[in-house]
Design a protein around this motif. Structure first.
Motif, PDB file in Angstrom:
ATOM      1  N   ALA A   1       1.770   8.412 -13.899  1.00 32.77           N
ATOM      2  CA  ALA A   1       0.790   7.820 -12.994  1.00 32.77           C
ATOM      3  C   ALA A   1       1.458   6.867 -12.006  1.00 32.77           C
ATOM      4  N   VAL A   2       2.396   6.051 -12.487  1.00 28.14           N
ATOM      5  CA  VAL A   2       3.111   5.133 -11.594  1.00 28.14           C
ATOM      6  C   VAL A   2       3.916   5.908 -10.559  1.00 28.14           C
ATOM      7  N   SER A   3       4.594   6.960 -11.008  1.00 28.20           N
ATOM      8  CA  SER A   3       5.364   7.787 -10.079  1.00 28.20           C
ATOM      9  C   SER A   3       4.461   8.420  -9.031  1.00 28.20           C
ATOM     10  N   ASP A   4       3.317   8.920  -9.465  1.00 29.99           N
ATOM     11  CA  ASP A   4       2.379   9.524  -8.518  1.00 29.99           C
ATOM     12  C   ASP A   4       1.817   8.493  -7.539  1.00 29.99           C
ATOM     13  N   LEU A   5       1.599   7.267  -8.007  1.00 30.01           N
ATOM     14  CA  LEU A   5       1.096   6.222  -7.115  1.00 30.01           C
ATOM     15  C   LEU A   5       2.102   5.901  -6.017  1.00 30.01           C
ATOM     16  N   PHE A   6       3.381   5.804  -6.372  1.00 31.28           N
ATOM     17  CA  PHE A   6       4.413   5.583  -5.356  1.00 31.28           C
ATOM     18  C   PHE A   6       4.461   6.752  -4.371  1.00 31.28           C
ATOM     19  N   LEU A   7       4.322   7.963  -4.901  1.00 29.63           N
ATOM     20  CA  LEU A   7       4.314   9.136  -4.037  1.00 29.63           C
ATOM     21  C   LEU A   7       3.121   9.101  -3.089  1.00 29.63           C
ATOM     22  N   LEU A   8       1.957   8.716  -3.598  1.00 28.61           N
ATOM     23  CA  LEU A   8       0.757   8.648  -2.768  1.00 28.61           C
ATOM     24  C   LEU A   8       0.872   7.559  -1.709  1.00 28.61           C
ATOM     25  N   LEU A   9       1.499   6.435  -2.045  1.00 24.80           N
ATOM     26  CA  LEU A   9       1.709   5.384  -1.050  1.00 24.80           C
ATOM     27  C   LEU A   9       2.619   5.874   0.071  1.00 24.80           C
ATOM     28  N   SER A  10       3.641   6.645  -0.293  1.00 21.97           N
ATOM     29  CA  SER A  10       4.508   7.202   0.748  1.00 21.97           C
ATOM     30  C   SER A  10       3.737   8.188   1.618  1.00 21.97           C
ATOM     31  N   LEU A  11       2.811   8.943   1.022  1.00 22.12           N
ATOM     32  CA  LEU A  11       1.984   9.867   1.801  1.00 22.12           C
ATOM     33  C   LEU A  11       1.088   9.112   2.780  1.00 22.12           C
ATOM     34  N   PHE A  12       0.647   7.930   2.390  1.00 26.33           N
ATOM     35  CA  PHE A  12      -0.180   7.112   3.288  1.00 26.33           C
ATOM     36  C   PHE A  12       0.595   6.781   4.568  1.00 26.33           C
ATOM     37  N   PHE A  13       1.850   6.346   4.414  1.00 25.51           N
ATOM     38  CA  PHE A  13       2.659   6.006   5.585  1.00 25.51           C
ATOM     39  C   PHE A  13       3.049   7.256   6.377  1.00 25.51           C
ATOM     40  N   LYS A  14       3.273   8.365   5.667  1.00 26.76           N
ATOM     41  CA  LYS A  14       3.595   9.602   6.375  1.00 26.76           C
ATOM     42  C   LYS A  14       2.385  10.097   7.164  1.00 26.76           C
ATOM     43  N   ALA A  15       1.183   9.929   6.619  1.00 27.82           N
ATOM     44  CA  ALA A  15      -0.020  10.304   7.361  1.00 27.82           C
ATOM     45  C   ALA A  15      -0.160   9.450   8.620  1.00 27.82           C
ATOM     46  N   HIS A  16       0.119   8.149   8.500  1.00 27.12           N
ATOM     47  CA  HIS A  16       0.105   7.255   9.665  1.00 27.12           C
ATOM     48  C   HIS A  16       1.091   7.742  10.721  1.00 27.12           C
ATOM     49  N   TYR A  17       2.263   8.140  10.281  1.00 28.67           N
ATOM     50  CA  TYR A  17       3.307   8.644  11.185  1.00 28.67           C
ATOM     51  C   TYR A  17       2.868   9.923  11.897  1.00 28.67           C
ATOM     52  N   HIS A  18       2.273  10.849  11.177  1.00 26.63           N
ATOM     53  CA  HIS A  18       1.841  12.114  11.782  1.00 26.63           C
ATOM     54  C   HIS A  18       0.639  11.914  12.711  1.00 26.63           C
ATOM     55  N   PHE A  19      -0.307  11.039  12.308  1.00 25.62           N
ATOM     56  CA  PHE A  19      -1.464  10.779  13.162  1.00 25.62           C
ATOM     57  C   PHE A  19      -1.053  10.168  14.498  1.00 25.62           C
ATOM     58  N   HIS A  20       0.080   9.463  14.521  1.00 30.37           N
ATOM     59  CA  HIS A  20       0.582   8.856  15.752  1.00 30.37           C
ATOM     60  C   HIS A  20       1.488   9.815  16.521  1.00 30.37           C
ATOM     61  N   GLY A  21       1.300  11.106  16.323  1.00 32.53           N
ATOM     62  CA  GLY A  21       2.071  12.095  17.060  1.00 32.53           C
ATOM     63  C   GLY A  21       3.507  12.198  16.618  1.00 32.53           C
ATOM     64  N   ASN A  22       3.752  12.030  15.312  1.00 30.70           N
ATOM     65  CA  ASN A  22       5.114  12.051  14.770  1.00 30.70           C
ATOM     66  C   ASN A  22       5.985  10.984  15.421  1.00 30.70           C
ATOM     67  N   HIS A  23       5.385   9.813  15.611  1.00 34.26           N
ATOM     68  CA  HIS A  23       6.097   8.672  16.198  1.00 34.26           C
ATOM     69  C   HIS A  23       6.149   7.552  15.163  1.00 34.26           C
TER      70      HIS A  23
END
Length: 267
Positions: free
Chosen positions: A88-110
């Motif tokens: 669960a802890v490992s998945d939470l860290f993975l999900l947090l990284s997905l949050f920032f990656k989603a932010h990155y993609h929503f900003h046009g991969n910037h």
């Protein structure tokens, strides 16, 4: 072909940002030139700027509450609790990284959060993906021993074994992410006027070529090997339980559901 696209270093460039010319000597991060027009299309297309971040957002929205519930839920078997909490802890860290990656993609991969954050998010994404897969393999081995060799499993120091396995997994996680933390991950693309994070790298450079082969080795060791282990364990489950139960269809269905659940969590 690797997931990361190839770029070539740009020398003596003076990029324009917001209409203001910036000196190359003070410019950061380093610049790359894209060699493939399809890469330009992907980085600016709706797949990477809309579809992928929407999927990441949905995964984060469902995954974080689910893993938090697992952490706070009381599990009867202490050995299983240790492994499941580690997962669960490992998945939470993975999900947090997905949050920032989603932010990155929503900003046009910037990428706007800096090089350090890019390295941490990249290492967290790949590292916890591998750690989750290895943890699922260990859980499958524990289930295998409990079903196929119940007397041996009962006599084992399960709590101590689970604790040491979890420590070993997190130790391996710490060692495995070192290259991703020390190698440059973000680069400026003058053609697109944006900064990418791990998407475009100078793969001809020795350090990034090492990172490419390093990723391939880790895919085999930490993704393919756990997949084989899980598949073998569940095959033995089916073989053992179908010999002990008359309702084989029900047993096969239950085992298949558990296997598919583990596979979906692994990937």
């Amino acid at each position: 072909m690797p997931r990361t696209f190839k770029g070539t270093p740009v020398i003596n460039i003076q990029p324009f940002q917001n209409g203001t010319q910036t000196s190359f000597l003070t410019y950061s991060p380093p610049a790359l030139h894209l060699l493939n027009n399809s890469t330009v299309g992907y980085l600016g297309g709706s797949l990477s700027t809309r579809v992928i971040p929407i999927i990441y957002t949905l995964v984060v929205t469902v995954g974080i509450p689910a893993n938090m519930c697992l952490l706070v839920t009381k599990i009867r078997k202490v050995s299983s609790a240790i492994l499941y909490c580690s997962l669960a802890v490992s998945d939470l860290f993975l999900l947090l990284s997905l949050f920032f990656k989603a932010h990155y993609h929503f900003h046009g991969n910037h990428w706007v959060l800096g090089e350090t954050a890019c390295r941490v998010v990249t290492a967290c994404f790949y590292g916890n993906l591998r750690c989750s897969a290895m943890t699922l393999a260990c859980i499958s081995i524990e289930r295998y021993l409990a079903v196929v060799y119940p007397f041996i499993y009962k006599s084992m120091p399960k709590r101590l074994c689970a604790a040491w396995v979890s420590l070993a997994l997190w130790g391996g996680f710490g060692v495995a992410i070192i290259p991703e933390l020390i190698i440059q991950q973000s680069y400026w693309l003058p053609q697109l006027n944006r900064t990418t994070c791990h998407d475009v790298l100078p793969l001809d450079h020795s350090s990034h070529m090492f990172l490419l082969y390093y990723h391939l080795i880790l895919i085999v060791l930490f993704l393919m090997v756990p997949l084989v282990v899980i598949a073998v364990c569940f095959a033995r489950f089916i073989n053992k339980l179908t010999r002990s139960h008359s309702d084989q269809d029900h047993v096969n269905c239950s085992i298949s559901c558990i296997f598919l659940a583990d596979r979906s969590g692994m990937w």
